[in-house]
Scaffold this active site. Structure first.
Site, PDB file in Angstrom:
ATOM      1  N   GLY A  22       8.747  79.920  22.043  1.00 26.49           N
ATOM      2  CA  GLY A  22       8.940  80.130  20.607  1.00 26.49           C
ATOM      3  C   GLY A  22       8.865  78.851  19.793  1.00 26.49           C
ATOM      4  O   GLY A  22       8.392  77.826  20.265  1.00 26.49           O
ATOM      5  N   TYR A  23       9.342  78.949  18.536  1.00 28.74           N
ATOM      6  CA  TYR A  23       9.178  77.898  17.534  1.00 28.74           C
ATOM      7  C   TYR A  23       7.685  77.558  17.454  1.00 28.74           C
ATOM      8  O   TYR A  23       7.241  76.441  17.705  1.00 28.74           O
ATOM      9  CB  TYR A  23      10.046  76.666  17.821  1.00 28.74           C
ATOM     10  CG  TYR A  23      10.488  76.024  16.521  1.00 28.74           C
ATOM     11  CD1 TYR A  23      11.482  76.617  15.749  1.00 28.74           C
ATOM     12  CD2 TYR A  23       9.881  74.872  16.056  1.00 28.74           C
ATOM     13  CE1 TYR A  23      11.860  76.069  14.532  1.00 28.74           C
ATOM     14  CE2 TYR A  23      10.253  74.322  14.826  1.00 28.74           C
ATOM     15  CZ  TYR A  23      11.241  74.928  14.081  1.00 28.74           C
ATOM     16  OH  TYR A  23      11.607  74.395  12.880  1.00 28.74           O
ATOM     17  N   GLY A  27      -0.784  75.198  18.341  1.00 24.33           N
ATOM     18  CA  GLY A  27      -1.106  75.145  19.783  1.00 24.33           C
ATOM     19  C   GLY A  27      -0.878  76.506  20.420  1.00 24.33           C
ATOM     20  O   GLY A  27      -1.744  77.048  21.121  1.00 24.33           O
ATOM     21  N   HIS A  28       0.306  77.097  20.144  1.00 26.06           N
ATOM     22  CA  HIS A  28       0.605  78.436  20.670  1.00 26.06           C
ATOM     23  C   HIS A  28      -0.421  79.459  20.158  1.00 26.06           C
ATOM     24  O   HIS A  28      -0.883  80.315  20.902  1.00 26.06           O
ATOM     25  CB  HIS A  28       1.995  78.895  20.212  1.00 26.06           C
ATOM     26  CG  HIS A  28       3.132  78.067  20.741  1.00 26.06           C
ATOM     27  ND1 HIS A  28       3.970  77.358  19.915  1.00 26.06           N
ATOM     28  CD2 HIS A  28       3.581  77.859  21.995  1.00 26.06           C
ATOM     29  CE1 HIS A  28       4.901  76.741  20.637  1.00 26.06           C
ATOM     30  NE2 HIS A  28       4.685  77.026  21.915  1.00 26.06           N
ATOM     31  N   GLY A 138      -1.355  76.342  28.213  1.00 24.33           N
ATOM     32  CA  GLY A 138      -1.957  75.205  27.530  1.00 24.33           C
ATOM     33  C   GLY A 138      -2.130  74.009  28.454  1.00 24.33           C
ATOM     34  O   GLY A 138      -1.262  73.724  29.292  1.00 24.33           O
ATOM     35  N   ASP A 141       0.616  71.154  28.914  1.00 20.88           N
ATOM     36  CA  ASP A 141       1.510  71.054  30.067  1.00 20.88           C
ATOM     37  C   ASP A 141       0.653  71.168  31.323  1.00 20.88           C
ATOM     38  O   ASP A 141       0.666  72.185  32.023  1.00 20.88           O
ATOM     39  CB  ASP A 141       2.555  72.172  30.003  1.00 20.88           C
ATOM     40  CG  ASP A 141       3.426  72.041  28.771  1.00 20.88           C
ATOM     41  OD1 ASP A 141       4.446  71.348  28.832  1.00 20.88           O
ATOM     42  OD2 ASP A 141       3.058  72.607  27.713  1.00 20.88           O
ATOM     43  N   GLN A 144       2.258  71.925  34.707  1.00 23.55           N
ATOM     44  CA  GLN A 144       2.713  73.324  34.720  1.00 23.55           C
ATOM     45  C   GLN A 144       1.536  74.266  34.977  1.00 23.55           C
ATOM     46  O   GLN A 144       1.632  75.170  35.815  1.00 23.55           O
ATOM     47  CB  GLN A 144       3.355  73.649  33.379  1.00 23.55           C
ATOM     48  CG  GLN A 144       3.584  75.114  33.117  1.00 23.55           C
ATOM     49  CD  GLN A 144       4.316  75.343  31.812  1.00 23.55           C
ATOM     50  OE1 GLN A 144       5.522  75.135  31.727  1.00 23.55           O
ATOM     51  NE2 GLN A 144       3.610  75.773  30.787  1.00 23.55           N
TER      52      GLN A 144
HETATM   53  P1  AMP Z   1       6.174  76.134  25.124  1.00 21.35           P
HETATM   54  O1  AMP Z   1       6.584  77.065  24.035  1.00 21.35           O
HETATM   55  O2  AMP Z   1       6.330  74.684  24.786  1.00 21.35           O
HETATM   56  O3  AMP Z   1       6.762  76.497  26.468  1.00 21.35           O
HETATM   57  O4  AMP Z   1       4.610  76.328  25.290  1.00 21.35           O
HETATM   58  C1  AMP Z   1       4.071  77.598  25.552  1.00 21.35           C
HETATM   59  C2  AMP Z   1       2.625  77.439  25.927  1.00 21.35           C
HETATM   60  O5  AMP Z   1       1.912  76.806  24.855  1.00 21.35           O
HETATM   61  C3  AMP Z   1       2.414  76.562  27.167  1.00 21.35           C
HETATM   62  O6  AMP Z   1       1.386  77.120  27.974  1.00 21.35           O
HETATM   63  C4  AMP Z   1       2.000  75.249  26.567  1.00 21.35           C
HETATM   64  O7  AMP Z   1       1.193  74.463  27.424  1.00 21.35           O
HETATM   65  C5  AMP Z   1       1.202  75.702  25.358  1.00 21.35           C
HETATM   66  N1  AMP Z   1       1.136  74.637  24.358  1.00 21.35           N
HETATM   67  C6  AMP Z   1       2.169  73.944  23.828  1.00 21.35           C
HETATM   68  N2  AMP Z   1       1.726  72.995  22.975  1.00 21.35           N
HETATM   69  C7  AMP Z   1       0.368  73.094  22.967  1.00 21.35           C
HETATM   70  C8  AMP Z   1      -0.672  72.388  22.306  1.00 21.35           C
HETATM   71  N3  AMP Z   1      -0.426  71.371  21.467  1.00 21.35           N
HETATM   72  N4  AMP Z   1      -1.947  72.758  22.538  1.00 21.35           N
HETATM   73  C9  AMP Z   1      -2.216  73.785  23.399  1.00 21.35           C
HETATM   74  N5  AMP Z   1      -1.294  74.474  24.064  1.00 21.35           N
HETATM   75  C10 AMP Z   1      -0.003  74.138  23.857  1.00 21.35           C
END
Ligand code: AMP
Length: 277
Positions: A22-23, A27-28, A138, A141, A144
């Site tokens: 979330g938030y 990117g998401h 993404g 990470d 991951q």
């Molecule tokens: P998170 O909410 O941080 O757990 O991220 C959720 C998904 O969004 C994960 O697969 C991340 O790798 C991807 N993600 C986060 N930031 C970015 C970004 N700047 N560009 C592309 N994917 C992203």
């Protein structure tokens, strides 16, 4: 959620899953676009998973704003948001976990012990709950994404894993929910992460094989131009995610880093093409 997934599947719909904490940011949302290209119905999960945060990490302070996320997801035409509670995800005595050995203990795993056990386990749970045909992660990470692909391969999960490129701010900073923690001065200094990756890109493309030397240049750039405290600056062979000190005989190397600005820990990485000297 499992009932909905069964119904969609019985109608022949292809389910695409975008797991997030979330938030939401661009990117998401780029992952949603990618999911749409590979499926008929996009399900986004929003879950800040307690088991992937260590003691003293930012689980309690992690930014959360479900109303805002709902608005952004609906504007992107996400078909379903799956927002489970901790109680639903972890019953009284939760004992089963998934571990991807070796690669989970390097880099992020070195500084966040148990992190990838939490990540792999919650993603396995999400796959069993949402029953996706495809799931999008993404490149931001990178470790991951590698670990999830390995889990899927080794444990025969019937899910296609798609890895989408890093979305950056205009000045190069990789988008992250944690960027909101940065003070204006830290925000400005944080641009050095992308600059240091670009420096490595230039060195490696120019034929530099000695990655210890490239690493030293990156570290110098980061420490000279910011107050950032480096957890690691490393290179791996992207094929197997093992640490390397030479780019010899490789077409590509991956540079990864984690740097703390005050209490905010940022990660970034770049795939670098090697050049002949
Ligand atoms: P998170 O909410 O941080 O757990 O991220 C959720 C998904 O969004 C994960 O697969 C991340 O790798 C991807 N993600 C986060 N930031 C970015 C970004 N700047 N560009 C592309 N994917 C992203």
């Amino acid at each position: 959620m499992q009932g909905i997934a069964d119904e969609l599947r019985s109608k022949g719909k292809r389910i695409g899953l975008v797991p997030t904490m979330g938030y939401l940011h661009q990117g998401h949302l780029s992952l949603v676009d990618e999911a749409k290209r590979h499926s008929d119905v996009v399900i986004m999960s929003i879950y800040v998973n307690p088991t992937q945060f260590g003691r003293g990490e930012d689980f309690d302070k992690y930014p959360r704003d479900l109303a805002r996320d709902e608005e952004m997801a609906s504007q992107k035409s996400v078909n379903y948001l799956f927002v489970p509670s901790d109680k639903e995800m972890y019953r009284d005595e939760h004992l089963a976990y998934v571990e991807v050995e070796k690669v989970s203990s390097l880099l992020e795993g070195e500084f966040r012990p148990g992190h990838f056990k939490g990540v792999a386990s919650v993603v396995a749970k999400l796959f069993n709950i949402v029953k996706p045909h495809a799931a999008v992660f993404g490149q931001k990470d990178a470790q991951q994404a590698f670990i999830i692909k390995k889990m899927v391969e080794d444990l025969n999960f019937d899910v296609q894993i798609i890895v989408a490129p890093i979305v950056r701010e205009p000045d190069g900073l990789a988008m992250s929910s944690r960027n909101v923690y940065l003070s204006p001065s830290q925000r400005e200094q944080a641009t050095v992460l992308y600059k240091s990756l670009r420096l490595a890109e230039k060195l490696v493309a120019g034929g530099e094989k000695d990655l210890v030397r490239s690493r030293a240049e990156m570290v110098k750039m980061i420490t000279d131009s910011s107050d950032g405290k480096i957890d690691y600056v490393s290179f791996v062979d992207p094929k197997n995610f093992t640490k390397i000190e030479s780019a010899k005989d490789l077409d590509e190397v991956q540079s990864l880093l984690a740097v703390r600005f005050g209490k905010t820990r940022l990660i970034d990485n770049m795939l670098l093409k090697t050049g002949k000297r």
